[in-house]
Design an enzyme around this catalytic site. Structure first.
Site, PDB file in Angstrom:
ATOM      1  N   GLY A 177       5.836  -6.073   4.312  1.00  0.00           N
ATOM      2  CA  GLY A 177       6.474  -6.395   3.041  1.00  0.00           C
ATOM      3  C   GLY A 177       7.238  -5.181   2.541  1.00  0.00           C
ATOM      4  O   GLY A 177       7.158  -4.095   3.125  1.00  0.00           O
ATOM      5  N   LEU A 178       7.967  -5.370   1.475  1.00  0.00           N
ATOM      6  CA  LEU A 178       8.769  -4.289   0.915  1.00  0.00           C
ATOM      7  C   LEU A 178       7.897  -3.160   0.366  1.00  0.00           C
ATOM      8  O   LEU A 178       6.719  -3.372   0.057  1.00  0.00           O
ATOM      9  CB  LEU A 178       9.654  -4.833  -0.211  1.00  0.00           C
ATOM     10  CG  LEU A 178      10.733  -5.839   0.180  1.00  0.00           C
ATOM     11  CD1 LEU A 178      11.409  -6.398  -1.066  1.00  0.00           C
ATOM     12  CD2 LEU A 178      11.761  -5.205   1.112  1.00  0.00           C
ATOM     13  N   SER A 179       8.470  -1.992   0.240  1.00  0.00           N
ATOM     14  CA  SER A 179       7.789  -0.879  -0.411  1.00  0.00           C
ATOM     15  C   SER A 179       7.439  -1.284  -1.837  1.00  0.00           C
ATOM     16  O   SER A 179       8.273  -1.829  -2.560  1.00  0.00           O
ATOM     17  CB  SER A 179       8.699   0.352  -0.427  1.00  0.00           C
ATOM     18  OG  SER A 179       8.077   1.425  -1.089  1.00  0.00           O
ATOM     19  N   GLY A 180       6.191  -1.073  -2.230  1.00  0.00           N
ATOM     20  CA  GLY A 180       5.752  -1.427  -3.574  1.00  0.00           C
ATOM     21  C   GLY A 180       5.222  -2.837  -3.703  1.00  0.00           C
ATOM     22  O   GLY A 180       4.821  -3.257  -4.792  1.00  0.00           O
ATOM     23  N   SER A 181       5.187  -3.584  -2.606  1.00  0.00           N
ATOM     24  CA  SER A 181       4.714  -4.972  -2.675  1.00  0.00           C
ATOM     25  C   SER A 181       3.197  -5.065  -2.801  1.00  0.00           C
ATOM     26  O   SER A 181       2.674  -6.090  -3.249  1.00  0.00           O
ATOM     27  CB  SER A 181       5.186  -5.764  -1.449  1.00  0.00           C
ATOM     28  OG  SER A 181       4.677  -5.185  -0.250  1.00  0.00           O
TER      29      SER A 181
ATOM     30  N   LYS B 113       1.010  -3.772  -0.097  1.00  0.00           N
ATOM     31  CA  LYS B 113       0.409  -3.811   1.245  1.00  0.00           C
ATOM     32  C   LYS B 113      -0.790  -2.876   1.375  1.00  0.00           C
ATOM     33  O   LYS B 113      -1.864  -3.283   1.811  1.00  0.00           O
ATOM     34  CB  LYS B 113       1.446  -3.428   2.318  1.00  0.00           C
ATOM     35  CG  LYS B 113       2.660  -4.303   2.393  1.00  0.00           C
ATOM     36  CD  LYS B 113       3.623  -3.832   3.470  1.00  0.00           C
ATOM     37  CE  LYS B 113       4.138  -2.424   3.269  1.00  0.00           C
ATOM     38  NZ  LYS B 113       4.880  -2.224   2.012  1.00  0.00           N
ATOM     39  N   SER B 114      -0.590  -1.608   1.054  1.00  0.00           N
ATOM     40  CA  SER B 114      -1.639  -0.602   1.247  1.00  0.00           C
ATOM     41  C   SER B 114      -2.847  -0.870   0.359  1.00  0.00           C
ATOM     42  O   SER B 114      -3.998  -0.731   0.788  1.00  0.00           O
ATOM     43  CB  SER B 114      -1.103   0.804   0.973  1.00  0.00           C
ATOM     44  OG  SER B 114      -0.118   1.148   1.922  1.00  0.00           O
TER      45      SER B 114
ATOM     46  N   SER C  83       7.638  -2.396   8.303  1.00  0.00           N
ATOM     47  CA  SER C  83       8.030  -3.019   9.580  1.00  0.00           C
ATOM     48  C   SER C  83       9.121  -4.076   9.365  1.00  0.00           C
ATOM     49  O   SER C  83       8.850  -5.262   9.468  1.00  0.00           O
ATOM     50  CB  SER C  83       6.825  -3.609  10.302  1.00  0.00           C
ATOM     51  OG  SER C  83       5.994  -4.373   9.454  1.00  0.00           O
TER      52      SER C  83
END
Length: 197
Positions: free
Chosen positions: A32-36, A38-39, A106
């Site tokens: 997914g996009l940065s800030g979505s 994920k982490s 990714s």
């Protein structure tokens, strides 16, 4: 690859590790996009697995670039090599009986598909962490979008570099509509449904 290389067969196999751990193994790939989110979601899922005494590990994009992939930049070819290397590491973890949570933007579907194809059937779960770009930019937890808009960071995914949304992921979590805890619980339920745990 050199023709002088031979894969060394080990005595202890993936099935042996799985039997010892009393659960399956494989790769949960959060894209997914940065800030979505994920982490954050990967860490919550990992915590829940840990509390169940299950063998799991988080591979995070920024963490991997501090060491293994610190020689790579952010152009398209380096991004692809970043994901290729991580996919190989994730496969080794899965072979050791571990449930791997890989949290990476990714951006290219072909890279994610390549990792899926490198694993045995049923060992790859793609999680699309869906969140509108505007929401991700409003969150901007690392201050990256601000740098992009100020011209400090070029070729950023979702802004001036493409992000290819998954076309057939096993699960989509919508972090602008549900909490990260709810997203993590849905992933845990999927692992139960697929009999990983």
């Amino acid at each position: 690859m050199s023709s002088n290389l031979t894969w060394h067969q080990t005595t202890i196999k993936k099935e042996d590790y799985r039997k010892k751990n009393a659960h399956s193994s494989g790769v949960i790939w959060l894209t997914g996009l940065s800030g979505s989110g994920k982490s954050t979601i990967a860490n919550i899922v990992n915590q829940k697995l840990y509390e169940k005494s299950l063998q799991s590990y988080v591979l995070d994009g920024d963490n991997v670039r501090h060491g293994l992939n610190n020689d790579l930049g952010f152009n398209d070819s380096d991004r692809q090599e970043n994901i290729r290397r991580v996919g190989e590491v994730a496969k080794l973890f899965a072979d050791s009986g571990t449930i791997v949570l890989a949290s990476f933007i990714s951006p290219f579907q072909s890279d994610r598909d390549q990792i899926r194809q490198s694993l045995d059937e049923g060992e790859f779960i793609e999680v699309f962490v869906s969140c509108p770009l505007g929401e991700c930019e409003d969150r901007d937890p690392k201050g990256i979008y601000k740098k992009v808009r100020n011209g400090v960071i070029p070729s950023f995914t979702g802004i001036d570099s493409p992000y290819e949304e998954p076309s057939n992921s096993e699960i989509v979590v919508y972090t602008n509509q549900e909490s990260e805890e709810e997203s993590a619980d849905r992933i845990i339920q999927l692992l139960k449904d697929k009999r990983w745990i």
